[in-house]
Design a protein around this motif. Sequence first.
Motif, PDB file in Angstrom:
ATOM      1  N   SER A 166      -4.875   9.599  -3.322  1.00 26.39           N
ATOM      2  CA  SER A 166      -5.136  10.357  -2.098  1.00 26.39           C
ATOM      3  C   SER A 166      -4.484   9.686  -0.893  1.00 26.39           C
ATOM      4  O   SER A 166      -3.876  10.348  -0.038  1.00 26.39           O
ATOM      5  N   GLN A 167      -4.604   8.361  -0.829  1.00 27.77           N
ATOM      6  CA  GLN A 167      -3.978   7.627   0.265  1.00 27.77           C
ATOM      7  C   GLN A 167      -2.457   7.723   0.186  1.00 27.77           C
ATOM      8  O   GLN A 167      -1.779   7.842   1.213  1.00 27.77           O
ATOM      9  N   LEU A 168      -1.927   7.683  -1.045  1.00 26.80           N
ATOM     10  CA  LEU A 168      -0.479   7.786  -1.223  1.00 26.80           C
ATOM     11  C   LEU A 168       0.024   9.147  -0.751  1.00 26.80           C
ATOM     12  O   LEU A 168       1.046   9.238  -0.053  1.00 26.80           O
ATOM     13  N   VAL A 169      -0.675  10.215  -1.128  1.00 25.17           N
ATOM     14  CA  VAL A 169      -0.281  11.561  -0.702  1.00 25.17           C
ATOM     15  C   VAL A 169      -0.247  11.647   0.818  1.00 25.17           C
ATOM     16  O   VAL A 169       0.687  12.209   1.404  1.00 25.17           O
ATOM     17  N   LYS A 181      10.604   8.841  -5.303  1.00 23.45           N
ATOM     18  CA  LYS A 181      10.346   9.990  -4.434  1.00 23.45           C
ATOM     19  C   LYS A 181      10.045  11.238  -5.260  1.00 23.45           C
ATOM     20  O   LYS A 181       9.173  12.036  -4.915  1.00 23.45           O
ATOM     21  N   GLU A 182      10.789  11.392  -6.348  1.00 25.02           N
ATOM     22  CA  GLU A 182      10.574  12.553  -7.210  1.00 25.02           C
ATOM     23  C   GLU A 182       9.168  12.516  -7.802  1.00 25.02           C
ATOM     24  O   GLU A 182       8.466  13.531  -7.848  1.00 25.02           O
ATOM     25  N   HIS A 204       6.307   3.339 -11.207  1.00 27.36           N
ATOM     26  CA  HIS A 204       6.821   3.777  -9.910  1.00 27.36           C
ATOM     27  C   HIS A 204       5.687   4.048  -8.918  1.00 27.36           C
ATOM     28  O   HIS A 204       5.810   3.740  -7.726  1.00 27.36           O
ATOM     29  N   ILE A 205       4.591   4.622  -9.405  1.00 25.37           N
ATOM     30  CA  ILE A 205       3.464   4.874  -8.511  1.00 25.37           C
ATOM     31  C   ILE A 205       2.859   3.553  -8.045  1.00 25.37           C
ATOM     32  O   ILE A 205       2.466   3.401  -6.881  1.00 25.37           O
ATOM     33  N   GLY A 206       2.812   2.566  -8.944  1.00 27.32           N
ATOM     34  CA  GLY A 206       2.327   1.245  -8.555  1.00 27.32           C
ATOM     35  C   GLY A 206       3.188   0.633  -7.462  1.00 27.32           C
ATOM     36  O   GLY A 206       2.680   0.016  -6.515  1.00 27.32           O
ATOM     37  N   VAL A 217       3.092  13.944  -7.556  1.00 20.15           N
ATOM     38  CA  VAL A 217       1.756  13.450  -7.212  1.00 20.15           C
ATOM     39  C   VAL A 217       1.158  14.339  -6.124  1.00 20.15           C
ATOM     40  O   VAL A 217      -0.008  14.737  -6.187  1.00 20.15           O
ATOM     41  N   CYS A 218       1.980  14.670  -5.121  1.00 20.72           N
ATOM     42  CA  CYS A 218       1.516  15.538  -4.036  1.00 20.72           C
ATOM     43  C   CYS A 218       1.183  16.941  -4.536  1.00 20.72           C
ATOM     44  O   CYS A 218       0.379  17.652  -3.925  1.00 20.72           O
TER      45      CYS A 218
END
Length: 274
Positions: free
Chosen positions: A257-260, A214-215, A243-245, A220-221
Amino acid sequence: MGNFPTLIFASITVTEAVGILELLHNAAVAEVQEHFEQLLNQFRNVFAFRSVLIGVVNVDAFDKSNPLAWEASPTTHSVISSGFPHEWLEEYFNGSYYRYDKVVHLLMKGCFAHTWEELYAQCETASERMVFDGAKTHGLYGGLSVGYSNEESRYRSFISCVGCGEGDDTRLLPIVQYLMGRIHGALVDAAFSKMRMHDELQNGPQVPVTSRAKEIAFWVCEGKTYQEIAVILGVKERTVRYHIGKLFETFGVHNRSQLVKEVLARSWFSSNKS
């Protein structure tokens, strides 16, 4: 922080060495306030401190041009105490002692490690000395304080230990400084979760996501690169990518972009992104 300093090994007892190893292990797995409370009690047992206080300060809430403007609240700091008198903590915050605290002011500048005797000698005003004099009326003296920071992070952590035996404040200072470097990451993770995020997802499926993930999602956001996030959090870039993966897999997305979009839809934390 490097390897365990040889000089520290030379100054500790066998009992302290065993205790330090246990502290390092428990610090590595600490995630919630209860864990840190147990860690502080362990600090007291290993080094015979009467009282220990540990915490995190959000630098964004501290006006460096006007230190007296800083306001203490659950959104600017997170403090956990073991053995510190409740009356003193209440007096400290309600009486605005924190405005003049040498420990807080040094923390805003970066890392430090001093005995309270050294800090008192550095006080330039009666207001700064008043903090230590006030603490002494509550039996808080013969202490040491250590501050730790990552210059790229908005969070700084600190620890104050009270009740060192004669000469022990100087002997234990580098040991506590070493340990604080190991505790900092876990402490910031816990504070970040408390200050910035909801305990549970407010919308969408209840997916399991770690506080570290989450952090990283927060940064990323904020538009940070993998390398920038690694520097901010004091971790390796491959840890950030891992973690992003995992977040990509969790939400079934294929790019940042989709993750944000998925993260913001769940209101994990406040963001300026729209």
